[in-house]
Structure formats: structure tokens, C-alpha cells
Design a protein around this motif. Structure first.
Motif, PDB file in Angstrom:
ATOM      1  N   LEU A   1      14.490  45.312  27.683  1.00 50.84           N
ATOM      2  CA  LEU A   1      14.488  44.758  26.483  1.00 50.84           C
ATOM      3  C   LEU A   1      13.768  45.642  25.514  1.00 50.84           C
ATOM      4  O   LEU A   1      12.881  46.223  25.240  1.00 50.84           O
ATOM      5  CB  LEU A   1      14.030  43.086  25.721  1.00 50.84           C
ATOM      6  CG  LEU A   1      13.618  42.683  26.110  1.00 50.84           C
ATOM      7  CD1 LEU A   1      12.806  43.705  24.212  1.00 50.84           C
ATOM      8  CD2 LEU A   1      13.211  41.338  25.218  1.00 50.84           C
TER       9      LEU A   1
ATOM     10  N   SER B   1      14.193  47.383  21.404  1.00 47.98           N
ATOM     11  CA  SER B   1      13.933  47.452  19.683  1.00 47.98           C
ATOM     12  C   SER B   1      14.989  48.706  19.490  1.00 47.98           C
ATOM     13  O   SER B   1      13.799  49.600  19.716  1.00 47.98           O
ATOM     14  CB  SER B   1      13.274  46.732  18.962  1.00 47.98           C
ATOM     15  OG  SER B   1      13.103  46.195  17.640  1.00 47.98           O
TER      16      SER B   1
ATOM     17  N   LYS C   1      19.449  46.112  16.027  1.00 49.45           N
ATOM     18  CA  LYS C   1      19.305  45.431  17.403  1.00 49.45           C
ATOM     19  C   LYS C   1      18.716  45.869  18.554  1.00 49.45           C
ATOM     20  O   LYS C   1      17.685  46.582  18.068  1.00 49.45           O
ATOM     21  CB  LYS C   1      21.081  46.707  17.679  1.00 49.45           C
ATOM     22  CG  LYS C   1      21.887  46.531  16.877  1.00 49.45           C
ATOM     23  CD  LYS C   1      23.479  47.800  17.473  1.00 49.45           C
ATOM     24  CE  LYS C   1      24.120  47.608  16.689  1.00 49.45           C
ATOM     25  NZ  LYS C   1      25.531  48.776  16.735  1.00 49.45           N
ATOM     26  N   LEU C   2      18.341  44.664  19.111  1.00 53.32           N
ATOM     27  CA  LEU C   2      18.038  44.563  19.994  1.00 53.32           C
ATOM     28  C   LEU C   2      19.208  44.362  21.862  1.00 53.32           C
ATOM     29  O   LEU C   2      20.303  43.783  21.664  1.00 53.32           O
ATOM     30  CB  LEU C   2      17.076  42.489  20.013  1.00 53.32           C
ATOM     31  CG  LEU C   2      16.305  42.479  21.107  1.00 53.32           C
ATOM     32  CD1 LEU C   2      15.115  43.423  21.208  1.00 53.32           C
ATOM     33  CD2 LEU C   2      15.673  41.187  21.148  1.00 53.32           C
ATOM     34  N   TYR C   3      18.651  45.004  22.797  1.00 54.68           N
ATOM     35  CA  TYR C   3      19.259  45.325  23.301  1.00 54.68           C
ATOM     36  C   TYR C   3      18.460  44.810  24.221  1.00 54.68           C
ATOM     37  O   TYR C   3      17.275  45.011  24.579  1.00 54.68           O
ATOM     38  CB  TYR C   3      19.618  46.987  24.092  1.00 54.68           C
ATOM     39  CG  TYR C   3      20.273  47.538  22.675  1.00 54.68           C
ATOM     40  CD1 TYR C   3      21.818  47.935  22.815  1.00 54.68           C
ATOM     41  CD2 TYR C   3      19.939  47.939  21.727  1.00 54.68           C
ATOM     42  CE1 TYR C   3      22.773  48.464  21.961  1.00 54.68           C
ATOM     43  CE2 TYR C   3      20.591  49.463  20.562  1.00 54.68           C
ATOM     44  CZ  TYR C   3      21.704  49.038  20.945  1.00 54.68           C
ATOM     45  OH  TYR C   3      22.592  49.482  19.487  1.00 54.68           O
ATOM     46  N   VAL C   4      19.243  44.446  25.282  1.00 53.71           N
ATOM     47  CA  VAL C   4      18.532  43.675  26.941  1.00 53.71           C
ATOM     48  C   VAL C   4      19.567  43.780  27.518  1.00 53.71           C
ATOM     49  O   VAL C   4      20.873  42.907  28.402  1.00 53.71           O
ATOM     50  CB  VAL C   4      18.884  42.179  26.112  1.00 53.71           C
ATOM     51  CG1 VAL C   4      18.042  40.814  27.624  1.00 53.71           C
ATOM     52  CG2 VAL C   4      18.154  41.234  24.676  1.00 53.71           C
TER      53      VAL C   4
ATOM     54  N   GLU D   1      18.789  41.238  15.527  1.00 50.57           N
ATOM     55  CA  GLU D   1      17.450  41.307  15.942  1.00 50.57           C
ATOM     56  C   GLU D   1      17.146  40.639  15.380  1.00 50.57           C
ATOM     57  O   GLU D   1      15.969  39.588  15.200  1.00 50.57           O
ATOM     58  CB  GLU D   1      16.488  42.615  15.956  1.00 50.57           C
ATOM     59  CG  GLU D   1      15.049  42.902  15.574  1.00 50.57           C
ATOM     60  CD  GLU D   1      14.512  44.157  16.259  1.00 50.57           C
ATOM     61  OE1 GLU D   1      12.965  43.827  16.697  1.00 50.57           O
ATOM     62  OE2 GLU D   1      15.469  44.828  15.642  1.00 50.57           O
TER      63      GLU D   1
END
Length: 117
Positions: free
Chosen positions: A18, A20, A25-28, A39
Motif C-alpha cells: 500500500l 500513501s 489517497k491511499l493506493y492498495v 486516506e
């Protein structure tokens, strides 16, 4: 340490990295897609799909680009940080996993597991 919240994500497959971003936004990485989350709230706000065996995610904030290593596709997907739309792909060695963006030389570096490069 303790768990303070959990957030459900759509999709199937394993989770890996993941990342940040500085856009809130948080990308997983999640199987063959990347789930995009707010986020602060943990709410899913999008999905980057059409990928193959997602691993790492890196960012070039100056050019507003993100990079996703696709281990099964032997490439990196380049996406727009504002829209999360894939713009192009770049071929790599076999099974790219770890990825970083080095801003001084403007270089995307992947660690390619099966080609050991």
C-alpha cells in the motif's frame, strides 16, 4: 499497537503493498487491481483495473504520475494521480515487484524477481 479500524475492499486476490500519496489517497495493491481509498476516512473512492499481478506503487509528484508494478504482466502501468486513469505501460524484466521513482534522474526502478534484475 492495536487495530483502530478496518475497511472493506472490493475485488479478489492477494494484498501486497500500500502506498500513501500526497493527494490524500491511499493506493492498495489487490490481485489484478489497485483499490483507491480516501486516506482520512478509509472509504473506497475508485479502482484501477485491467492490471496483472499488482505489486508495488510509486509516485512522481512533479509530473502528477503514479507507477504500478505488474508482476504477471512484466510491465509498469503509468497512471494520472488526479484521475487514476492508466495512461500507458512500460515493459520491464520478468516479474517486477518492488518499485521506486527516483526524482533526480527521473528514473523508475523495479526489482524484477524472476529475471533477477
Amino acid at each position: 499497537m492495536k487495530v483502530v479500524a478496518t475497511y472493506p475492499l472490493t475485488g479478489d486476490g492477494h494484498f501486497d503493498y500500500l502506498a500513501s500519496a500526497n493527494n490524500g489517497k491511499l493506493y492498495v495493491s489487490h490481485g489484478n487491481q489497485v483499490n483507491v481509498m480516501e486516506e482520512k476516512t478509509g472509504k473506497q473512492i475508485g479502482v484501477i483495473s485491467g492490471l496483472l499481478g499488482v505489486h508495488g506503487i510509486a509516485f512522481d509528484y512533479k509530473e502528477h504520475r503514479g507507477f504500478i508494478s505488474n508482476g504477471k504482466g512484466n510491465n509498469v502501468s503509468v497512471f494520472d494521480l488526479a484521475t487514476d486513469q492508466v495512461l500507458t505501460t512500460i515493459n520491464t524484466g520478468n516479474n517486477p515487484d518492488g518499485i521506486i521513482y527516483e526524482p533526480y534522474t527521473k528514473t523508475i526502478i523495479t526489482a524484477n524477481g524472476k529475471s533477477e534484475s
